[in-house]
Design a protein around this motif. Structure first.
Motif, PDB file in Angstrom:
ATOM      1  N   PRO A 225     109.498 -47.869  36.901  1.00 17.88           N
ATOM      2  CA  PRO A 225     110.609 -48.563  36.240  1.00 17.88           C
ATOM      3  C   PRO A 225     110.592 -48.424  34.722  1.00 17.88           C
ATOM      4  CG  PRO A 225     109.637 -49.962  37.903  1.00 17.88           C
ATOM      5  CD  PRO A 225     108.743 -48.773  37.776  1.00 17.88           C
ATOM      6  N   VAL A 226     109.385 -48.340  34.143  1.00 17.82           N
ATOM      7  CA  VAL A 226     109.308 -48.204  32.688  1.00 17.82           C
ATOM      8  C   VAL A 226     109.951 -46.886  32.257  1.00 17.82           C
ATOM      9  CG1 VAL A 226     107.758 -48.001  30.721  1.00 17.82           C
ATOM     10  CG2 VAL A 226     107.203 -49.556  32.588  1.00 17.82           C
ATOM     11  N   PHE A 227     109.603 -45.804  32.969  1.00 25.37           N
ATOM     12  CA  PHE A 227     110.180 -44.508  32.604  1.00 25.37           C
ATOM     13  C   PHE A 227     111.668 -44.458  32.898  1.00 25.37           C
ATOM     14  CE2 PHE A 227     105.695 -42.937  33.167  1.00 25.37           C
ATOM     15  CZ  PHE A 227     105.496 -42.806  31.803  1.00 25.37           C
TER      16      PHE A 227
ATOM     17  N   ALA B  19     119.236 -49.120  39.268  1.00 23.42           N
ATOM     18  CA  ALA B  19     118.874 -50.406  39.872  1.00 23.42           C
ATOM     19  C   ALA B  19     118.348 -50.185  41.285  1.00 23.42           C
ATOM     20  CB  ALA B  19     120.090 -51.331  39.894  1.00 23.42           C
ATOM     21  N   ALA B  20     118.906 -49.198  41.989  1.00 22.69           N
ATOM     22  CA  ALA B  20     118.438 -48.903  43.344  1.00 22.69           C
ATOM     23  C   ALA B  20     116.985 -48.441  43.313  1.00 22.69           C
ATOM     24  CB  ALA B  20     119.326 -47.830  43.976  1.00 22.69           C
ATOM     25  N   VAL B  21     116.646 -47.600  42.347  1.00 19.29           N
ATOM     26  CA  VAL B  21     115.259 -47.136  42.225  1.00 19.29           C
ATOM     27  C   VAL B  21     114.340 -48.337  42.008  1.00 19.29           C
ATOM     28  CG1 VAL B  21     113.648 -45.776  40.837  1.00 19.29           C
ATOM     29  CG2 VAL B  21     115.926 -44.887  41.292  1.00 19.29           C
TER      30      VAL B  21
ATOM     31  N   ILE C  46     116.848 -41.251  42.450  1.00 20.01           N
ATOM     32  CA  ILE C  46     116.630 -40.641  41.127  1.00 20.01           C
ATOM     33  C   ILE C  46     117.527 -39.415  40.973  1.00 20.01           C
ATOM     34  CG2 ILE C  46     114.975 -39.409  39.671  1.00 20.01           C
ATOM     35  CD1 ILE C  46     112.780 -41.137  40.740  1.00 20.01           C
ATOM     36  N   LEU C  47     117.586 -38.599  42.026  1.00 19.16           N
ATOM     37  CA  LEU C  47     118.399 -37.381  41.926  1.00 19.16           C
ATOM     38  C   LEU C  47     119.893 -37.708  41.886  1.00 19.16           C
ATOM     39  CD1 LEU C  47     116.740 -34.580  44.035  1.00 19.16           C
ATOM     40  CD2 LEU C  47     116.700 -34.957  41.589  1.00 19.16           C
ATOM     41  N   LEU C  48     120.311 -38.726  42.634  1.00 19.64           N
ATOM     42  CA  LEU C  48     121.726 -39.127  42.580  1.00 19.64           C
ATOM     43  C   LEU C  48     122.063 -39.629  41.176  1.00 19.64           C
ATOM     44  CD1 LEU C  48     122.243 -40.890  46.017  1.00 19.64           C
ATOM     45  CD2 LEU C  48     123.329 -38.794  45.205  1.00 19.64           C
ATOM     46  N   HIS C  49     121.121 -40.359  40.607  1.00 20.60           N
ATOM     47  CA  HIS C  49     121.266 -40.841  39.234  1.00 20.60           C
ATOM     48  C   HIS C  49     121.443 -39.653  38.281  1.00 20.60           C
ATOM     49  CE1 HIS C  49     119.386 -42.750  35.528  1.00 20.60           C
ATOM     50  NE2 HIS C  49     118.909 -41.525  35.419  1.00 20.60           N
ATOM     51  N   ASP C  50     120.612 -38.623  38.450  1.00 21.81           N
ATOM     52  CA  ASP C  50     120.707 -37.449  37.592  1.00 21.81           C
ATOM     53  C   ASP C  50     122.004 -36.678  37.841  1.00 21.81           C
ATOM     54  OD1 ASP C  50     118.347 -38.105  36.517  1.00 21.81           O
ATOM     55  OD2 ASP C  50     117.178 -36.451  37.355  1.00 21.81           O
TER      56      ASP C  50
ATOM     57  N   PHE D 257     114.521 -55.352  35.383  1.00 20.67           N
ATOM     58  CA  PHE D 257     115.917 -55.407  35.827  1.00 20.67           C
ATOM     59  C   PHE D 257     116.808 -55.980  34.726  1.00 20.67           C
ATOM     60  CE2 PHE D 257     119.575 -57.222  37.981  1.00 20.67           C
ATOM     61  CZ  PHE D 257     119.964 -56.140  38.760  1.00 20.67           C
ATOM     62  N   LEU D 258     116.331 -57.032  34.075  1.00 16.19           N
ATOM     63  CA  LEU D 258     117.111 -57.646  32.993  1.00 16.19           C
ATOM     64  C   LEU D 258     117.307 -56.652  31.855  1.00 16.19           C
ATOM     65  CD1 LEU D 258     115.897 -61.339  32.728  1.00 16.19           C
ATOM     66  CD2 LEU D 258     118.074 -60.457  33.563  1.00 16.19           C
TER      67      LEU D 258
END
Lengths: 434, 161
Positions: free
Chosen positions: A240-242, A264-266, A303-307, B9-10
């Protein structure tokens, strides 16, 4: 230097096929590469841990892991190298204006990747022969792993350009613009995913082939399970950080509601991995491996859908442009066919003039009636057949009749001005003599 | 663990809101289609943006300029009716800015045009945009990387006078 520039523009359908095809190929390639990188790293690490703790289970685990990761040479070729060649082709076509990265860039990636594969294969074979670890074996493994990671880093840098079309003109000037923060973040994001995925696969596939007594078997399985679970949990915390950093470093034009939804899904799927691992601790015979791997595949898909969505946003105008261009070409072809039918005997020079007239002038002028500008049957005769005078006006129009808006300076090339001026004089003469 | 994911998330939601607020493509008082004027009619950019090669600001066309054609073209369309109303009421059209720089940046369109830059290098494929959207970040790094690639001056005073 070979250049992919000046490719024919694509039809929008072919363009989107290529774009989505790219992500499908990436899906297969990166899942394979991910397990390879993750598994090899863990295997190498286990060697050293095993030596330190003098526990043969570590070494056996390391051996088993390499056996699972590098199933066969043909798998390496099909999933490791062929997709890269496909990506190369797709990439050059997606950035159809001119591929900003010379073919040497891709050749280097391919060479480094192949070298890495060969070294890792040697390592696996040495590992297979004996549980003992020789320095040379470890060195070959480490060098192979580094080569694969380096190739992947270069690949990520190239991948990063896809998200930032504004870079293309800069890249044509200086190649060093190919690195961006976004590409670095993407590299790290994928690496984190690789290790998480490997954790899941370790839970699923490893720890079954242990030989020896029952007690030893249970110990071995416990070790493998601990390792896999920890790896997966660590990855889900880092991912999530990356992902956040990726959203920060993506150019604004690549963002859209879709991109945020997939992010958000990831995040939710990562949370699901954590929960699965925490809740299943010690329970159940089958273990959480299957579910974790499934969730990681979903994470990767997100991730790929996001890209894919981000690339679509970044290239939105280009796609619209292609659509318009295609419509214009179809219309032009229609006109062309019509023209060929009606007037095949006309001189080529006047033909060229007619093309310019229909493309540029006809927006505002007709011969018989007033549109935006005056009717040409009235205006052209005032030049008395003087082509040069008419050309001078087209080159730099001045306002003649205050009842009309001023004509813009069109900036046509000299041969088009010449052709259209000749066409106008010839055509008006023909019209007025009727 | 839940707290950690909640915080991320926030933060993500915050980024989404920031992106929304950035307004890359604001609505305009009249839905002017660059697609028709630039791509279909091939009008050069400076036909309407009359000051682009002589001033810092590119400028928009005076309403009279629009009306010189639209007195007779597409007069039945809703957007052209709006335009005609502006013209008759002698009101200027208050376009919403898509590209704006902070006050401490000196930027001149004229210089960039004179240096031979194509408008699309900064403004993208305007001819394909039904509604204009900002394509560059307009951040300092964005300016500087182009200045570097083209060998344009990178002295502070070039832009911060």
């Amino acid at each position: 230097m070979a250049s992919w520039g000046n490719l024919q523009p694509l039809s929008p359908e072919f363009y989107s096929l290529l774009r989505h095809g790219l992500f499908l190929v990436l899906f297969l390639h990166l899942l394979f590469l991910g397990f390879l990188v993750g598994g090899s790293t863990v295997s190498l690490l286990l060697n050293f841990l095993g030596k330190e703790k003098r526990d043969p289970s570590y070494l056996r685990f390391s051996q088993e892991l390499m056996r699972t990761v590098l199933i066969s040479k043909s798998a390496l070729f099909i999933f490791g190298l062929v997709p890269l060649l496909l990506v190369w082709f797709v990439y050059a076509r997606v950035l159809f204006v001119a591929s900003p990265l010379p073919w040497q860039f891709w050749a280097v990636i391919l060479a480094v990747l192949t070298l890495g594969f060969v070294l890792l294969f040697l390592y696996r074979q040495a590992r297979e022969r004996t549980l003992e670890l020789f320095p040379m074996t470890a060195a070959a493994g480490a060098a192979g792993l580094l080569a694969v990671i380096l190739a992947f880093f270069l690949f990520s840098a190239g991948y990063g350009i896809l998200f930032n079309p504004a870079k293309l003109p800069l890249l044509q000037k200086q190649i060093r613009f190919f690195l961006s923060w976004n590409a670095v973040v993407k590299f790290l994001l994928f690496l984190a995913f690789f290790f998480g995925m490997t954790g899941g696969l370790i839970l699923l596939l490893c720890g079954r082939s242990a030989e020896g007594g029952e007690g030893m078997n249970a110990g071995y399985r416990g070790l493998v399970h601990r390792f896999g679970a920890n790896l997966a949990i660590l990855a889900t915390f880092v991912l999530p950080v990356f992902l956040l950093l990726d959203l920060v470093t993506l150019p604004e034009i690549a963002l859209s509601a879709e991109v945020f939804v997939f992010s958000a899904a990831v995040l939710l799927l990562s949370l699901a991995v954590c929960l699965t691992l925490f809740l299943s601790d010690g329970k159940g015979k089958g273990g959480p491996g299957g579910r974790v791997v499934f969730l990681f595949v979903l994470i990767f898909l997100a991730i790929l859908l996001h890209d894919d969505a981000a690339v679509g946003n970044a290239y939105q105008d280009r796609i619209a442009f292609l659509t318009m261009q295609k419509a214009a070409v179809t219309a032009e072809a229609g006109k062309e066919a019509h023209r060929e039918e009606s007037a095949s005997a006309e001189k080529t020079e006047t033909d060229a003039g007619q093309v310019v007239f229909e493309k540029i002038c006809a927006g505002c002028h007709r011969f018989d009636i007033r549109v935006v500008g005056p009717p040409l049957n009235e205006r052209v005769p005032t030049y008395g057949g003087d082509v040069e005078k008419l050309k001078a006006f087209i080159r730099a129009p001045v306002k003649v009749n205050p009842g009309y808006p001023s004509m813009p300076k069109l900036g046509l090339p000299e041969e088009e001005i010449d052709a259209v001026a000749r066409y106008l004089i010839a055509h008006v003469k023909e019209e007025t003599s009727k | 663990m839940i707290a950690y994911f909640g915080v991320v998330f926030l933060a993500m939601a915050g980024l989404a809101v920031a992106w929304q607020q950035a307004g890359l493509s604001p609505d305009q008082p009249i839905a002017f289609p660059h697609t028709i004027h630039v791509s279909k009619l091939s009008l050069p950019c400076n036909f309407c943006h009359i000051y682009v090669d002589i001033s810092r600001h590119a400028g928009g066309p005076p309403v009279e300029k629009c009306m010189s054609c639209h007195k007779s073209i597409a007069t039945e369309r809703e957007e052209i009716r709006k335009l005609t109303r502006y013209y008759e009421e002698k009101r200027p059209i208050e376009w919403n800015r898509v590209y704006s720089l902070p006050d401490h940046v000196y930027f001149s369109h004229k210089r960039h045009v004179k240096a031979g830059l194509d408008c699309s290098e900064c403004h993208g494929m305007v001819g394909a945009m039904k509604k204009i959207r900002r394509v560059g970040s307009l951040k300092m790094g964005w300016c500087v990387s182009c200045h570097r690639a083209r060998g344009a001056p990178r002295d502070c005073a070039t832009c911060h006078q």
